[in-house]
Scaffold this active site. Structure first.
Site, PDB file in Angstrom:
ATOM      1  CD  GLU A  59      -3.040  -0.908   0.562  1.00 18.67           C
ATOM      2  OE1 GLU A  59      -3.426   0.265  -0.793  1.00 18.67           O
ATOM      3  OE2 GLU A  59      -4.004  -1.446   0.007  1.00 18.67           O
TER       4      GLU A  59
ATOM      5  CG  HIS B 202      -3.952   1.427   5.655  1.00 20.33           C
ATOM      6  ND1 HIS B 202      -5.494   1.030   5.247  1.00 20.33           N
ATOM      7  CD2 HIS B 202      -4.209  -0.103   4.265  1.00 20.33           C
ATOM      8  CE1 HIS B 202      -5.774   0.116   4.872  1.00 20.33           C
ATOM      9  NE2 HIS B 202      -4.832  -0.568   4.690  1.00 20.33           N
TER      10      HIS B 202
ATOM     11  CG  HIS C  77      -7.299  -3.913   6.927  1.00 19.95           C
ATOM     12  ND1 HIS C  77      -6.340  -5.400   6.022  1.00 19.95           N
ATOM     13  CD2 HIS C  77      -6.461  -3.315   6.583  1.00 19.95           C
ATOM     14  CE1 HIS C  77      -6.316  -4.983   4.712  1.00 19.95           C
ATOM     15  NE2 HIS C  77      -6.037  -4.118   5.539  1.00 19.95           N
TER      16      HIS C  77
ATOM     17  CE1 TYR D 165     -16.205  16.103  21.908  1.00 23.21           C
ATOM     18  CE2 TYR D 165     -18.524  15.944  22.745  1.00 23.21           C
ATOM     19  CZ  TYR D 165     -16.793  15.667  23.119  1.00 23.21           C
ATOM     20  OH  TYR D 165     -16.618  15.751  23.910  1.00 23.21           O
TER      21      TYR D 165
ATOM     22  CG  HIS E 237      -8.703  -1.454   1.933  1.00 17.83           C
ATOM     23  ND1 HIS E 237      -8.479  -1.502   0.788  1.00 17.83           N
ATOM     24  CD2 HIS E 237      -7.506  -1.771   2.843  1.00 17.83           C
ATOM     25  CE1 HIS E 237      -6.705  -1.451   0.409  1.00 17.83           C
ATOM     26  NE2 HIS E 237      -6.437  -1.605   1.871  1.00 17.83           N
TER      27      HIS E 237
ATOM     28  CE1 TYR F  22     -10.946  17.543  22.111  1.00 16.94           C
ATOM     29  CE2 TYR F  22      -9.392  15.988  21.681  1.00 16.94           C
ATOM     30  CZ  TYR F  22      -9.992  15.945  22.087  1.00 16.94           C
ATOM     31  OH  TYR F  22     -10.668  15.012  23.073  1.00 16.94           O
TER      32      TYR F  22
END
Length: 220
Positions: free
Chosen positions: A76, A95, A97, A116, A158, A211
């Site tokens: 990937e 990334h 799963h 929120y 995916h 934040y």
């Protein structure tokens, strides 16, 4: 032998891969981690269990797909290269799963502002990128469209992907994305969630600009 200029970054990638699996946002050798380095990035290799991953196995790549060393990069790598090429603020890409995020990605629907904290990914929804075969340029292009004005998205059938200025922040983002996906599934099982309107999410997104910032004065 010359000193590896990326030694500490390689170690950080290994640590993040292991933490990613330990906190439950990934499993096995699926999912991948990268960090920007020089004119390119460093990424976890393909097919190496993270509990046996060594820093020297982390692959140095350029944004065009060139790589060096004895280990092949993650399949990937294109989604990572695409983020670094399009989003200069990205310092790390993860990334996963993750179970709940992956389950929702199979519905191929954007997740609305039921909470929120959806603002953590930069907008009023968690988008789902259109489907494309894994590892392809088409998947990377679909992902970039879903990431417009966002820092995370789902990948249809995916999983999920997100980026942040550094590895720690990127892992925290992906943990929160998975948490939100779990909460959304639970809410849908109990009934129909009440969706926050656009005006409220605009207010929340403005507040989210500070934040977690400890370098700012306390609010009055």
């Amino acid at each position: 032998m010359p000193t590896d200029p990326y030694r500490e970054l390689r170690r950080a990638v290994v640590e993040t891969c292991r933490r990613m699996n330990a906190i439950g946002v990934n499993q096995g050798t699926v999912g991948n981690v990268s960090v920007r380095g020089g004119d390119g990035f460093l990424i976890s290799p393909t097919g190496v269990p993270y509990d046996r991953l060594a820093p020297e196995q982390v692959v140095a790549m350029d944004l065009g797909g060139g790589w060096s060393g004895d280990w092949r990069p993650s399949s990937e790598w294109r989604i990572h290269a695409a983020v670094y090429g399009a989003r200069p603020e990205a310092g790390a890409v993860i990334h996963t799963h993750a179970p709940h995020a992956t389950a929702l990605s199979c519905l191929r629907r954007d997740i609305p502002a039921f909470h929120y904290m959806m603002a953590v990914a930069g907008g009023a929804s968690l988008r789902c990128a259109e489907y494309a075969t894994y590892g392809t340029p088409e998947l990377a292009a679909n992902m970039l469209r879903a990431l417009e004005d966002r820092t995370a998205c789902l990948l249809a059938n995916h999983g999920a992907v997100g980026f942040a200025p550094g590895l720690e922040a990127a892992l925290a983002l992906m943990a929160e994305v998975e948490n939100l996906c779990r909460q959304y599934i639970l809410a849908r099982q109990a009934g129909e969630p009440v969706i926050l309107d656009a005006a409220e999410m605009t207010r929340v997104l403005e507040i989210f600009k500070t934040y977690g910032r400890q370098d700012l004065p306390a609010p009055r």
